[in-house]
Design an enzyme around this catalytic site. Structure first.
Site, PDB file in Angstrom:
ATOM      1  N   CYS B  85       0.838  -1.209   0.000  1.00  0.00           N
ATOM      2  CA  CYS B  85       0.000   0.000   0.000  1.00  0.00           C
ATOM      3  C   CYS B  85       0.874   1.260   0.000  1.00  0.00           C
ATOM      4  O   CYS B  85       1.534   1.524  -0.985  1.00  0.00           O
ATOM      5  CB  CYS B  85      -0.968  -0.055   1.177  1.00  0.00           C
ATOM      6  SG  CYS B  85      -2.357   1.084   1.009  1.00  0.00           S
ATOM      7  N   HIS B 201      -3.365  -5.745   1.114  1.00  0.00           N
ATOM      8  CA  HIS B 201      -2.760  -5.986   2.432  1.00  0.00           C
ATOM      9  C   HIS B 201      -2.882  -7.459   2.820  1.00  0.00           C
ATOM     10  O   HIS B 201      -3.904  -7.853   3.377  1.00  0.00           O
ATOM     11  CB  HIS B 201      -3.512  -5.179   3.497  1.00  0.00           C
ATOM     12  CG  HIS B 201      -3.333  -3.711   3.408  1.00  0.00           C
ATOM     13  ND1 HIS B 201      -2.380  -3.035   4.124  1.00  0.00           N
ATOM     14  CD2 HIS B 201      -4.003  -2.767   2.710  1.00  0.00           C
ATOM     15  CE1 HIS B 201      -2.457  -1.737   3.867  1.00  0.00           C
ATOM     16  NE2 HIS B 201      -3.438  -1.545   3.006  1.00  0.00           N
ATOM     17  N   GLU B 203      -1.439  -8.789   5.279  1.00  0.00           N
ATOM     18  CA  GLU B 203      -1.402  -8.854   6.755  1.00  0.00           C
ATOM     19  C   GLU B 203      -2.789  -8.692   7.372  1.00  0.00           C
ATOM     20  O   GLU B 203      -2.965  -8.899   8.562  1.00  0.00           O
ATOM     21  CB  GLU B 203      -0.418  -7.809   7.310  1.00  0.00           C
ATOM     22  CG  GLU B 203      -0.904  -6.369   7.379  1.00  0.00           C
ATOM     23  CD  GLU B 203      -0.771  -5.612   6.053  1.00  0.00           C
ATOM     24  OE1 GLU B 203      -0.562  -6.260   5.011  1.00  0.00           O
ATOM     25  OE2 GLU B 203      -0.912  -4.369   6.078  1.00  0.00           O
TER      26      GLU B 203
END
Lengths: 80, 227
Positions: B85, B201, B203
């Site tokens: 990002c 993302h 994560e």
């Protein structure tokens, strides 16, 4: 001395913000606009009295930080 | 395996990334942007967020910060560097990966789950992943990938496109493009494939009770590939 820099988007780069500004102006009754492109303006006060040297330094700033040359052009102009 | 996550002023996914990396076995260190030296690392991550308030252009200030000199040296000597990002925006501003990330086409901040198709598995990031399509999360205002025609040709010739936005079956039509990116590009590599920049993302996809687990798949695979 003061040096000004104008950053504009290159011709082929999409400018959605400019488009929306155009549409809004159109909605306000400004119907004769062909296109709006949004850019950036900087005034840099630099400790250098030689105009050429000052502009050279600002040009380096443009290349290294102020503009992204993939999408933007820069134009250096005297402010004062 | 050792990893480092760089924290810039305005980073806000750095701790999520720390949690994710540790969960899958990395010994992770948080590194402050003003440090000069990078700790010994097998992987360096530039996390998501709004470094320097997105001033001037997203990622432009962070790309000039002190630690980035070490990160650039590390990357240029073949080190694994991943930018997620805002981290992707920082990577393009350093020039480590080609192109730029423009404002989203429809001027909206987009925050939703998306599917991405893995375009190239011949690299440490995606090698051995069986899935063709992964479900990740995106949250960005400037994720509209753009590059010049010459750059696009080079990227395609060198197979640098990592992932493309698609539907759940892997169809990469324009209608599954959330932000106007050229060719639905969601992530790209450098030429050597040791640097990966991507808007999604992983994560945020490491816990089935919160989201999905395709991030778990990604990190598990990554650490195994690095061993």
């Amino acid at each position: 001395m003061k040096i000004s820099v104008i950053i504009t988007l290159k011709k082929d780069v999409l400018d959605p913000q400019g488009k929306v500004i155009h549409q809004t102006l159109d909605g306000m009754g400004f119907n004769d606009i062909n296109e709006v492109r949004q850019g950036k303006y900087f005034e840099i006060n630099i400790n250098e009295n030689d105009s050429k040297k000052a502009k050279d330094k600002v040009e380096e700033m443009c290349k290294k930080l102020l503009a992204n040359l993939v999408i933007e052009n820069y134009k250096i102009i005297d402010a004062q | 395996m050792k990893s480092s996550v760089i924290t810039f002023p305005g980073s806000n996914c750095d701790r999520d990334m720390d949690v994710a990396l540790k969960k899958f076995g990395f010994k992770n260190k948080m590194v402050w942007h003003n440090d000069a030296e990078l700790p010994k690392s097998d992987l360096v991550v530039l996390p998501g967020g709004f470094s320097y308030g997105d001033y001037l252009r997203c990622g432009s200030m962070a790309s000039k910060s002190k630690i980035m000199k070490s990160v650039i040296n590390f990357a240029n000597s073949g080190g694994m560097v991943m930018g997620i990002c805002n981290g992707f925006q920082i990577l393009v501003e350093t020039g480590l990966v080609p192109g730029v990330l423009l404002r989203n086409k429809y001027l909206e901040f987009i925050c939703k789950n998306v599917y991405v198709k893995i375009n190239n598995k011949q690299n440490t990031y995606f090698n051995n992943i069986n899935n063709e399509v992964l479900k990740f999360h995106i949250a960005h205002n400037e994720g509209n990938y753009f590059c010049t025609k010459d750059q696009l040709k080079e990227i395609e010739d060198n197979e640098q496109i990592a992932i493309n936005y698609c539907d759940k079956n892997g169809k990469t039509d324009e209608q599954f493009n959330p932000n106007g990116s050229i060719k639905n590009i969601a992530g790209i590599f450098n030429k050597e494939k040791n640097i990966l920049g991507m808007m999604p993302h992983p994560e945020r996809m490491i816990d089935p009770s919160l989201s999905g687990e395709d991030g778990s798949l990604f990190f598990n695979n990554l650490i195994n590939n690095l061993k």
